[in-house]
Enzyme design. Structure first.
Site, PDB file in Angstrom:
ATOM      1  N   ASP A  15       3.838  -5.509 -10.278  1.00  0.00           N
ATOM      2  CA  ASP A  15       3.303  -4.164 -10.057  1.00  0.00           C
ATOM      3  C   ASP A  15       4.155  -3.208 -10.888  1.00  0.00           C
ATOM      4  O   ASP A  15       5.301  -2.932 -10.527  1.00  0.00           O
ATOM      5  CB  ASP A  15       3.366  -3.817  -8.560  1.00  0.00           C
ATOM      6  N   HIS A  37      -1.837  -5.476  -8.037  1.00  0.00           N
ATOM      7  CA  HIS A  37      -2.971  -4.810  -7.373  1.00  0.00           C
ATOM      8  C   HIS A  37      -3.931  -4.199  -8.373  1.00  0.00           C
ATOM      9  O   HIS A  37      -3.520  -3.642  -9.393  1.00  0.00           O
ATOM     10  CB  HIS A  37      -2.516  -3.816  -6.301  1.00  0.00           C
ATOM     11  N   ASP A  45       0.277   1.488 -13.147  1.00  0.00           N
ATOM     12  CA  ASP A  45       0.224   1.176 -11.709  1.00  0.00           C
ATOM     13  C   ASP A  45      -1.228   0.936 -11.299  1.00  0.00           C
ATOM     14  O   ASP A  45      -1.892   1.839 -10.869  1.00  0.00           O
ATOM     15  CB  ASP A  45       0.850   2.342 -10.938  1.00  0.00           C
ATOM     16  N   GLU A  52      -4.108  -1.735  -2.326  1.00  0.00           N
ATOM     17  CA  GLU A  52      -2.640  -1.713  -2.142  1.00  0.00           C
ATOM     18  C   GLU A  52      -2.172  -0.286  -1.876  1.00  0.00           C
ATOM     19  O   GLU A  52      -1.289  -0.042  -1.062  1.00  0.00           O
ATOM     20  CB  GLU A  52      -1.950  -2.254  -3.415  1.00  0.00           C
ATOM     21  N   GLU A  53      -2.803   0.648  -2.585  1.00  0.00           N
ATOM     22  CA  GLU A  53      -2.319   2.029  -2.583  1.00  0.00           C
ATOM     23  C   GLU A  53      -2.492   2.746  -1.244  1.00  0.00           C
ATOM     24  O   GLU A  53      -1.948   3.824  -1.043  1.00  0.00           O
ATOM     25  CB  GLU A  53      -3.026   2.837  -3.691  1.00  0.00           C
ATOM     26  N   HIS A  66       0.321   7.518 -10.181  1.00  0.00           N
ATOM     27  CA  HIS A  66      -0.430   8.277  -9.156  1.00  0.00           C
ATOM     28  C   HIS A  66      -0.865   9.646  -9.675  1.00  0.00           C
ATOM     29  O   HIS A  66      -1.031  10.583  -8.899  1.00  0.00           O
ATOM     30  CB  HIS A  66       0.375   8.440  -7.862  1.00  0.00           C
TER      31      HIS A  66
HETATM   32  N1  BES Z   1       3.557   0.535  -7.775  1.00  0.00           N
HETATM   33  C1  BES Z   1       3.864   1.275  -6.594  1.00  0.00           C
HETATM   34  C2  BES Z   1       5.218   0.916  -6.014  1.00  0.00           C
HETATM   35  C3  BES Z   1       6.402   1.499  -6.717  1.00  0.00           C
HETATM   36  C4  BES Z   1       6.431   2.812  -7.142  1.00  0.00           C
HETATM   37  C5  BES Z   1       7.538   0.721  -6.880  1.00  0.00           C
HETATM   38  C6  BES Z   1       7.550   3.297  -7.776  1.00  0.00           C
HETATM   39  C7  BES Z   1       8.671   1.225  -7.476  1.00  0.00           C
HETATM   40  C8  BES Z   1       8.665   2.526  -7.939  1.00  0.00           C
HETATM   41  C9  BES Z   1       2.820   1.016  -5.527  1.00  0.00           C
HETATM   42  O1  BES Z   1       1.534   0.962  -6.044  1.00  0.00           O
HETATM   43  C10 BES Z   1       2.840   2.141  -4.538  1.00  0.00           C
HETATM   44  O2  BES Z   1       2.452   3.220  -4.864  1.00  0.00           O
HETATM   45  N2  BES Z   1       3.314   1.872  -3.327  1.00  0.00           N
HETATM   46  C11 BES Z   1       3.404   2.852  -2.297  1.00  0.00           C
HETATM   47  C12 BES Z   1       3.630   2.192  -0.973  1.00  0.00           C
HETATM   48  C13 BES Z   1       2.492   1.410  -0.450  1.00  0.00           C
HETATM   49  C14 BES Z   1       2.928   0.687   0.817  1.00  0.00           C
HETATM   50  C15 BES Z   1       1.296   2.283  -0.191  1.00  0.00           C
HETATM   51  C16 BES Z   1       4.572   3.782  -2.518  1.00  0.00           C
HETATM   52  O3  BES Z   1       5.492   3.481  -3.277  1.00  0.00           O
HETATM   53  O4  BES Z   1       4.599   4.814  -1.843  1.00  0.00           O
HETATM   54 ZN    ZN Z   2       0.969   2.943  -6.615  1.00  0.00          ZN
END
Ligand code: BES
Ligand code: ZN
Length: 481
Positions: free
Chosen positions: A279, A200, A217, A251-252, A360
């Site tokens: 990712d 993303h 990220d 994505e976020e 984040h």
């Molecule tokens: N890169 C992250 C996902 C992630 C974070 C995987 C930490 C493993 C460990 C992704 O960008 C993210 O922040 N995903 C969100 C969920 C999404 C459905 C909005 C999350 O993890 O809350």
């Molecule tokens: Zn993220």
């Protein structure tokens, strides 16, 4: 009575949904219940299914949820409607045809050439370039700018290698103003079968979205897939199947970009045979290099990824070690594909809980790692995946090949005629594989030339292989009309 009750339920959903401004999503049931305690009245659980829930929630509730993501999750997947959300939790689709596809390892020469030229500096430069936007939060002008610039970067990369089989487009969304970017390398012989790698392009920060560098990220993932494709170009790799490289938008905020693309491809019956998500690839938090995420992914494809690393990365300069881990919910864009029944895999930077804890935040910068050596390993894996799933034009061979031999085949009125020249070895068997890798004919032979009558076969591309008593083989494609 039952009908009336259903009507009542539907009406109450509609009423609940109108009580406040919000959106539909799916998430872990446990997390939905926890969130209801945090923000009472802003999260409605509309449906429960096993451990998952369909919810309607406010933006505020989603931000509350997101604040916790610092320690990973809970997350949610945004859905365009209540019906779509129910479909996602109730009917996880499977595609029997694609899951029967055999993923094989046969392209040693092409893969070794590609992984030899992976350039760590390119990855570093690209991460810094993306970090340089300050923020790629999906509503910001700089996020759209990043997408437009990536399109130009990919176009320039393809044309600098003289590739006329490559095109790049912006993919516009309804759920965000930020476009996704898609590069297409059209397959030379099986263009209607697709292999997808993605990451993303957007970023986020719970300290304020004006400063969201998103280096790990997920600038790292975008840099990883970009460099993998560059190695394919540098080594003149021409895929049989079509490759698509995707930089997803938004994505976020709940997998919005990939969600729309996967839905579109599903609705239009695009035959995507495998998807790999990159990712977060540049934080070395565990003793193993790669953690294959086993939830919301395909078991078959994960095993194939392990086989790739066993085969190409067991030791030496290309060594990559791996383990498995979980995300606990659909935490990245692979889940959008899985929800639509496509096979996906997600090689992640570390085991659960050991990943980069600065994501984040304003501190998710390249300086935290200071090098792109970790992402380099994922770049190799990405190139291996692309080459072995898309396969080199002109070869679909298995086992040891005979370099100086040439095999000529012709099929006419159900009879296959073959001649082999350039080798003195004795051939003992002939196999014909369909393009899924399934053996459809298996006969013994006694000579380097001959005729074999074939069973009734449907039209399409087949691979004819002849094997010697020493288990060496030579292969050729035939097109049956
Ligand atoms: N890169 C992250 C996902 C992630 C974070 C995987 C930490 C493993 C460990 C992704 O960008 C993210 O922040 N995903 C969100 C969920 C999404 C459905 C909005 C999350 O993890 O809350
Ligand atoms: Zn993220």
């Amino acid at each position: 009575m039952k009908y009336l009750f259903t009507l009542f339920l539907l009406a109450s959903f509609a009423l609940q949904a109108q009580n406040f401004e919000g959106f539909y999503a799916t998430m872990a049931l446990h997390d939905a219940k926890e969130l209801q305690k945090d923000v009472p009245g802003e999260v409605e659980i509309l449906k429960e299914y096993r451990n998952e829930a369909v919810v309607y929630m406010s933006d505020n509730a989603s931000h509350k949820l997101h604040d916790r993501v610092l320690v990973h999750g809970p997350g949610y997947i945004r859905m365009p409607s209540f019906e779509e959300a129910v479909k996602a939790v109730e009917h996880p689709k499977t595609r029997p045809d694609s899951s029967r596809m055999a993923f094989t390892i046969s392209e040693d020469a092409a893969v070794n050439a590609a992984i030899d030229v992976v350039n760590t500096q390119n990855i570093e430069d690209h991460i810094l370039e993306l970090e340089g936007y300050g923020t790629r939060y999906h509503t910001m002008a700089s996020a759209t700018q990043a997408a437009e610039d990536l399109k130009t970067k990919w176009e320039n990369m393809a044309s600098s290698y003289g590739r006329t089989d490559v095109s790049v487009r912006l993919y516009n969304h309804s759920g965000t103003n930020m476009p996704s970017v898609i590069m297409t390398i059209t397959g030379a012989s099986i263009p209607d079968e697709f292999v997808v790698v993605g990451g993303h392009l957007d970023s986020t920060s719970n300290q304020g979205n004006n400063n969201a560098p998103g280096a790990d990220d997920d600038a790292s993932g975008i840099a990883t897939i970009t460099e993998a494709v560059r190695t394919l170009f540098e080594t003149d790799f021409v895929p049989q199947r079509t490759i698509e490289v995707m930089a997803y938008a938004a994505e976020e905020i709940g997998l919005v970009g990939s969600g729309e693309i996967a839905a579109d491809y599903d609705n239009n019956s695009v035959n995507v045979i495998a998807v790999a998500q990159f990712d977060m690839t540049n934080y070395n938090g565990s003793t193993n290099d790669v953690s294959l995420i086993t939830d919301f992914t395909s078991g078959n494809l994960n095993i194939f990824m392990m086989s790739l690393m066993d085969h190409y990365n067991a030791s030496g300069v290309h060594e990559v070690t791996y383990a498995t881990s979980v995300c606990n919910y659909g935490c990245s864009d692979h889940a959008s594909w899985t929800n639509r029944g496509f096979l996906s895999t997600f090689p992640f930077e570390a085991n659960f809980g050991q990943h980069n804890s600065s994501i984040h935040t304003a501190s998710d910068t390249f300086s935290l790692s200071g090098t792109a050596t970790h992402a380099t390993k994922f770049t190799k894996l990405c190139a291996e995946f692309l080459i072995e799933v898309a396969k080199s034009e002109g070869s679909l061979s298995v086992g040891d090949v005979l370099p100086n031999a040439s095999l000529q085949v012709n099929v006419r009125q159900g009879v296959l005629t073959y001649t082999i020249e350039g080798v003195s070895e004795t051939f003992v068997s002939m196999q014909m594989h369909d393009i899924q890798g399934k053996i459809v004919v298996n006969k013994s032979v006694t000579s380097n030339q001959g005729q074999i009558s074939l069973p009734q076969l449907s039209s399409g591309v087949y691979v004819v292989s002849l094997t010697t008593e020493n288990d060496k083989s030579i292969s050729q494609k035939v097109l049956l009309k």
